[in-house]
Design an enzyme around this catalytic site. Structure first.
Site, PDB file in Angstrom:
ATOM      1  N   THR A   9       3.094   2.516  -4.187  1.00 13.66           N
ATOM      2  CA  THR A   9       3.190   3.772  -4.539  1.00 13.66           C
ATOM      3  C   THR A   9       1.969   4.356  -3.725  1.00 13.66           C
ATOM      4  O   THR A   9       1.005   3.911  -3.808  1.00 13.66           O
ATOM      5  CB  THR A   9       3.212   3.907  -5.958  1.00 13.66           C
ATOM      6  N   GLU A  51       0.014   6.465  -5.608  1.00 12.64           N
ATOM      7  CA  GLU A  51      -0.813   6.528  -6.632  1.00 12.64           C
ATOM      8  C   GLU A  51      -1.776   5.443  -6.321  1.00 12.64           C
ATOM      9  O   GLU A  51      -3.098   5.479  -7.132  1.00 12.64           O
ATOM     10  CB  GLU A  51       0.010   6.438  -7.920  1.00 12.64           C
ATOM     11  N   TYR A  55      -0.746   2.733 -14.436  1.00 15.68           N
ATOM     12  CA  TYR A  55       0.350   2.266 -13.426  1.00 15.68           C
ATOM     13  C   TYR A  55      -0.063   1.950 -12.129  1.00 15.68           C
ATOM     14  O   TYR A  55       0.527   1.056 -11.379  1.00 15.68           O
ATOM     15  CB  TYR A  55       1.184   3.831 -13.431  1.00 15.68           C
TER      16      TYR A  55
END
Length: 395
Positions: free
Chosen positions: A178, A180, A202
């Site tokens: 990801t 992120e 996460y």
């Protein structure tokens, strides 16, 4: 041409330059980006893929993509009181009975190693796509331990299950990473060599998953790839994600079912693409001669504010922003009705303000480029939600 079939699995519900690459086993039977068989001469085995997260946005699009390539699809879902198969029911010949066609569902869980070992040993996949995750950033602050169990340790469980079954030389593994990971970015745009700075449980869990994939690739000569996917949306996006919240709310306003909706940080900027484009990139990564990690992105950024404006534009309305901070509102031109308000409860404990990907490596090595534009993405989501709210106002 080889026969193909797919075994798919679901649980919850969507880098620095790769170290040295290892030569892969010729028994993998892969194809290069032009579709040419790589090292498959004399190999009569079916090509079998295992997907975790088939009931999610990406899993459903990937299942469709592979079915069009004549794969047979098998899915594993968690045991629950109700089926969470809305996104894939249309892939059955008999959607109501969950029967027929080239897809079957089985039970399994990312938190249970024994189920993973049994499944892998039974189906003997040649490709595994690990898409299962607790993927909501804000939720990860409330469910941090569960997020780590599924997103971090879950990845380790699958890799170990492959080795337990003695299949590390015969399986190609894709890990859904990801954007992120970049979090508090140190450079823009971000590519495979940009340092990570995760800003949520996460992202931290996904960072473990990223590095354990590289570790197993180097330690055990496994064909394992990380796809660092930037934000990708679709009409199948979960309702608790901001893009889908916007299109659902604007669709309700269009049908006079809602007056206004609330958001958090309007100025947060993301690189948004369409999920259907991104699942193709996942498949491409596993068809190459040797494994590597790739950023998948459009290279464009748009703010949450712009997404709201584009959604309203689809229904021929314009929004003017007034006020500042938590008092800012989005007012509909012509009527003066407040359509968007700010609610601090939607702010993240640690914000990620800007993510923009550089997918030049994927373009160069996979010949991958996004097909759907930002405006087309918003339009696709709006059309679907307008129709959804027309049929079912309480959806």
């Amino acid at each position: 041409m080889l026969n193909t079939r797919l075994i798919a699995m679901s649980t919850s519900d969507g880098a620095p330059e790769t170290k040295k690459q290892r030569p892969e086993s010729s028994s993998n039977g892969s194809k290069d980006q032009n579709g040419t068989e790589a090292g498959a001469e004399g190999d009569s085995r079916d090509k079998v893929a295992l997907i975790t997260g088939i009931t999610g946005q990406d899993g459903s699009y990937l299942a469709e993509f592979l079915l069009k390539k004549d794969y047979e699809v098998h899915g594993i879902i968690r045991r629950a009181s109700t089926f969470n198969t809305t996104r894939i029911e249309h892939l059955y010949a008999d959607p109501k009975a969950h029967k027929g066609g080239r897809m079957k569902l089985h039970y399994g869980d990312m938190t249970d190693s024994s189920s993973l070992v049994k499944i892998i040993n039974m189906v003997k996949p040649t490709e595994i796509y690990n898409l299962a995750a607790q993927s909501h950033v804000k939720v990860s602050f409330d469910l941090s331990e569960y997020t780590a169990e599924v997103d971090a340790v879950g990845t380790l469980r699958i890799l170990d299950a492959i080795r337990t079954c003695g299949m590390e030389k015969n399986v190609r593994f894709y890990q859904a990473s990801t954007s992120e990971l970049y979090g508090k970015v140190v450079e823009t745009p971000q590519n495979e060599q940009t340092p990570f700075y995760p800003r949520s449980p996460y992202a931290c869990a996904k960072m473990y998953g990223f590095w354990i994939v590289i570790n197993y690739r180097e330690a055990y000569n496994m064909y394992a790839c990380n796809g660092i996917l930037f934000n990708h949306e679709s009409p199948r996006r979960g309702e608790n994600f901001v893009t889908r919240k916007i299109t659902r709310s604007v669709a309700k306003i269009y049908h006079k079912q809602m007056e206004y909706f609330e958001l958090g940080n309007l100025d947060s900027k993301r690189d948004w693409g369409h999920a259907s484009d991104y699942v193709e990139a996942m498949w491409m990564m596993l068809q190459r001669e040797s494994p590597s990690d790739y950023v998948i992105a459009t290279g464009e950024t748009h703010s949450v504010r712009e997404f709201v404006e584009a959604a309203f534009k689809h229904i021929d309305r314009e929004i003017t922003w007034k006020g500042k901070g938590v008092d800012e509102v989005g007012v509909e031109n012509g009527t003066g009705i407040v359509r968007v308000r700010i609610n601090p409860k939607y702010f993240r404990p640690t914000e990620v303000d800007l993510l923009q990907g550089d997918a030049s490596k994927a373009n160069r090595e996979l010949n991958w480029t996004p097909k759907v534009t930002f405006v087309e993405l918003v339009s696709d989501m709006m059309k679907a939600d307008i129709e959804l709210m027309r049929k079912n106002p309480i959806a």
